[in-house]
Motif scaffolding. Structure first.
Motif, short mmCIF file in Angstrom:
data_model
loop_
_atom_site.label_atom_id
_atom_site.label_comp_id
_atom_site.label_asym_id
_atom_site.label_seq_id
_atom_site.Cartn_x
_atom_site.Cartn_y
_atom_site.Cartn_z
N THR A 203 30.98 50.82 36.19
CA THR A 203 31.83 49.96 35.36
C THR A 203 31.86 48.59 36.02
N ALA A 204 30.91 47.75 35.66
CA ALA A 204 30.75 46.45 36.33
C ALA A 204 32.03 45.64 36.22
N ALA A 205 32.46 45.07 37.35
CA ALA A 205 33.69 44.28 37.38
C ALA A 205 33.55 43.05 36.50
N ASP A 206 34.64 42.74 35.79
CA ASP A 206 34.68 41.57 34.92
C ASP A 206 36.11 41.03 34.93
N TRP A 207 36.38 40.07 34.03
CA TRP A 207 37.67 39.40 34.00
C TRP A 207 38.23 39.45 32.60
N ASP A 208 39.51 39.81 32.48
CA ASP A 208 40.15 39.82 31.16
C ASP A 208 41.65 39.80 31.35
N ASN A 209 42.34 39.04 30.48
CA ASN A 209 43.80 38.98 30.50
C ASN A 209 44.36 38.64 31.89
N GLY A 210 43.67 37.72 32.57
CA GLY A 210 44.20 37.21 33.82
C GLY A 210 44.03 38.10 35.03
#
Length: 595
Positions: free
Chosen positions: A548-555
């Motif tokens: 589950t590659a790290a990403d950015w969402d909702n701060g």
């Protein structure tokens, strides 16, 4: 004595009459000379019409020519007109990134937006923002930090937002008007060299006295906290916020720059100002975002202070003064923090106190007048610091591949995380043969980013990142994340530079030999977990589940797991792989198979 008291004392000493109603023209000079002068204690900087960087300030025309030249010469620098100023001048933003819109694994890149020159008198910021572009141009092809950024980050710079005001300050580089400021009419210089606002309802002529207090403070013109606009609704005040939020074409251009930066991928916004050597960070009700922002600013502060100390013998420590949660005064970081749910702050560059930090006299408002001798240092050091922050926010590290071979080349274990079209990864792992006690093995671990700092000012060797206290080598052991059967001596290993996989220091290599205690006694085969614990050069721990590659969402981070497999913002030790060992008797069979 406060800064305001010192400025007032200097004003009285130089003969300005308190309570005077008329505007008076004052000149910044190097040494006291009487009359209407403010003595700096160093030569007043005069911008030069040269595009190439030097130890001094360039004219706006020269800076713009530099930006355009670099864009034309490099396929990784793109540019776009994002709006016009009040007087119709084009406002450009530049994207620094490789032509491929995706990262090497096929996922979309993250993005960053840096704004400069929103307050006209703050000359250090256009030099700093231009230095960011020049840093990419100078270091592309380094096979390390900048190449990683080009592959993974869309780094967008708006070098000069308030071009009209900036041009006026440069047109009158030593002259100001004093005498009618609503708050401090006897003390505060306005217009000319000290113009802050844009040119709404103002012309470009310092001799036109009637309009020099007009204009909008572009850094009070933004939602969601446009009202009360910081200080006042008085139109002649230094911080007048304008008639309504985003009323000005310059702030509208900044909004467009956020779109140009690919707003859905934004992870960090900065508005660059001077002075006081501080951050004013925006805190929202999103506690995870606030914590990530605090760690990012801690990296900035520690790194830049240590870098400056190493390179120049003087540290430059920046302190964060976060705003109260969910409050504001209409500044641009508020807009980006709440619109995009990302870390956002105002960077107030040096000096800390004023011109006296550079041996000056502490003249009126001289903190905005950086001596020419300090410009190149500031520009170069800040370019490196901003690159490090972009590296941190590009994402936490994860393992990309692991290989164990005998020192004569026979494979024992190969494992690769293979990207899928949906952004996930699949582990392709193969155990070729068990590990044998008494044989020498070479272990290579490759990560998805460069992991260690190179001595860029020295011999290019691997070293600690300035301002960080991190173990130079990873920890690797057989067992579980909480218990070790046998720890590999990684002090005997090395980070690869020329032989690295994609970027210098993305691969760690170490040779080891299993101890007799790893020889199974009661079974022919033994199964052991392989645990790897490492952090990147800014201290971020591994994403322990690369599938589950790290990403950015909702701060906050998504898909960023710790050692227990729980998603969050901290990471841990990777224990996805296992190896086999065999008894001494069974080992003879494996050795015979090799021939």
């Amino acid at each position: 004595m406060s800064r305001l008291q010192a400025a007032l004392l200097m004003t009285l000493t130089l003969g300005l009459v308190p309570g005077a109603d008329a505007q008076q023209r004052f000149t910044y000079v190097e040494a006291p000379s009487g009359g209407n002068t403010f003595a700096l204690g160093y030569p007043p900087p005069i911008p030069e019409a040269t595009a190439l960087p030097f130890d001094g300030f360039r004219t706006w025309q020269a800076l713009h020519a530099r930006h355009q030249d670099l864009m034309m010469m490099n396929d990784f620098i793109d540019g776009e007109i994002v709006g016009q100023t009040r007087l119709g001048r084009d406002i450009w933003a530049y994207a620094l990134t490789s032509p491929d819109p995706a990262m090497p694994d096929g996922r979309p890149k993250s993005s960053v937006l840096i704004n400069g020159g929103i307050h006209a008198r703050e000359w250090g910021t256009p030099e700093l923002t231009t230095g960011l572009i020049e840093g990419y141009a100078d270091n592309a092809g380094d096979g390390w930090l900048y190449d990683y950024l080009l592959d993974h980050v869309r780094f967008v710079v708006l070098p000069v937002n308030n071009i009209d005001g900036f041009l006026q300050t440069q047109r009158y580089p030593t002259e100001v008007l004093v005498g009618q400021d609503p708050r401090f009419p006897d003390d505060w210089p306005r217009d000319g060299r000290m113009r802050r606002k844009n040119l709404r309802d103002a012309d470009e002529n310092l001799d036109t006295f009637g309009d020099h207090l007009n204009g909008v403070d572009l850094n009070r013109n933004n939602p969601p906290f446009f009202d009360p606009g910081g200080w006042t609704d008085v139109e002649t005040d230094l911080t007048w916020h304008g008639p309504f939020a985003h009323s000005e074409p310059e702030t509208q251009a900044l909004v467009a720059a956020g779109v140009y930066a690919d707003g859905d991928r934004l992870r960090w916004y900065q508005d660059t100002h001077s002075f006081t050597q501080l951050f004013f960070s925006k805190r929202t009700s999103n506690t995870r975002r606030n914590a990530i922002q605090a760690r990012l600013l801690s990296t900035f502060s520690r790194f830049h202070d240590a870098l400056s100390l190493e390179r120049h013998g003087t540290g430059r420590l920046y302190i964060d003064q976060p705003d109260p949660i969910d409050t504001g005064i209409g500044v641009t970081p508020e807009y980006f923090a709440y619109t995009y749910d990302i870390p956002a702050w105002t960077l107030e560059i040096e000096p800390d106190n004023g011109g006296e930090d550079y041996g000056g006299f502490g003249a009126n408002h001289d903190g905005f007048i950086l001596p020419e001798s300090e410009v190149a240092r500031l520009r170069d050091d800040m370019a490196i610091t901003h690159a490090v922050l972009a590296y941190q926010m590009a994402g936490p590290p994860s393992i990309r591949s692991v290989e164990i071979r005998t020192t004569d080349g026979f494979p024992a274990l190969t494992a690769n995380w293979v990207p899928a079209a949906d952004g996930s990864r699949t582990l392709d792992a193969r155990i070729w043969e068990p590990l044998l006690v008494g044989l020498q093995y070479r272990l290579r671990v490759t990560f998805d980013k460069p992991m260690r700092w190179l001595d860029i000012d020295g011999d290019g060797s691997v070293r600690e990142t300035p301002g960080q206290s991190l173990a130079l080598n990873p920890l690797i052991w057989f067992g579980t994340p909480t218990a070790s059967e046998f720890a590999i001596d990684t002090d005997a290993g090395r980070w690869l530079i020329a032989e690295a996989d994609r970027y210098a220091t993305d691969t760690f290599e170490v040779t080891f030999e299993l101890p007799p205690t790893m020889d199974p006694e009661d079974a022919e085969l033994g199964l052991h977990g392989l645990v790897i614990s490492a952090s990147d050069m800014t201290g971020q721990l591994l994403d322990t589940d690369p599938s589950t590659a790290a990403d950015w969402d909702n701060g906050a981070w998504t898909g960023y797991e710790n050692s227990q497999g729980v998603a969050g913002d901290f990471g841990g030790s990777d224990s996805n792989l296992q190896v086999l060992t065999v008894t001494r008797d069974a080992a003879r069979i494996w050795l015979r198979r090799r021939g």
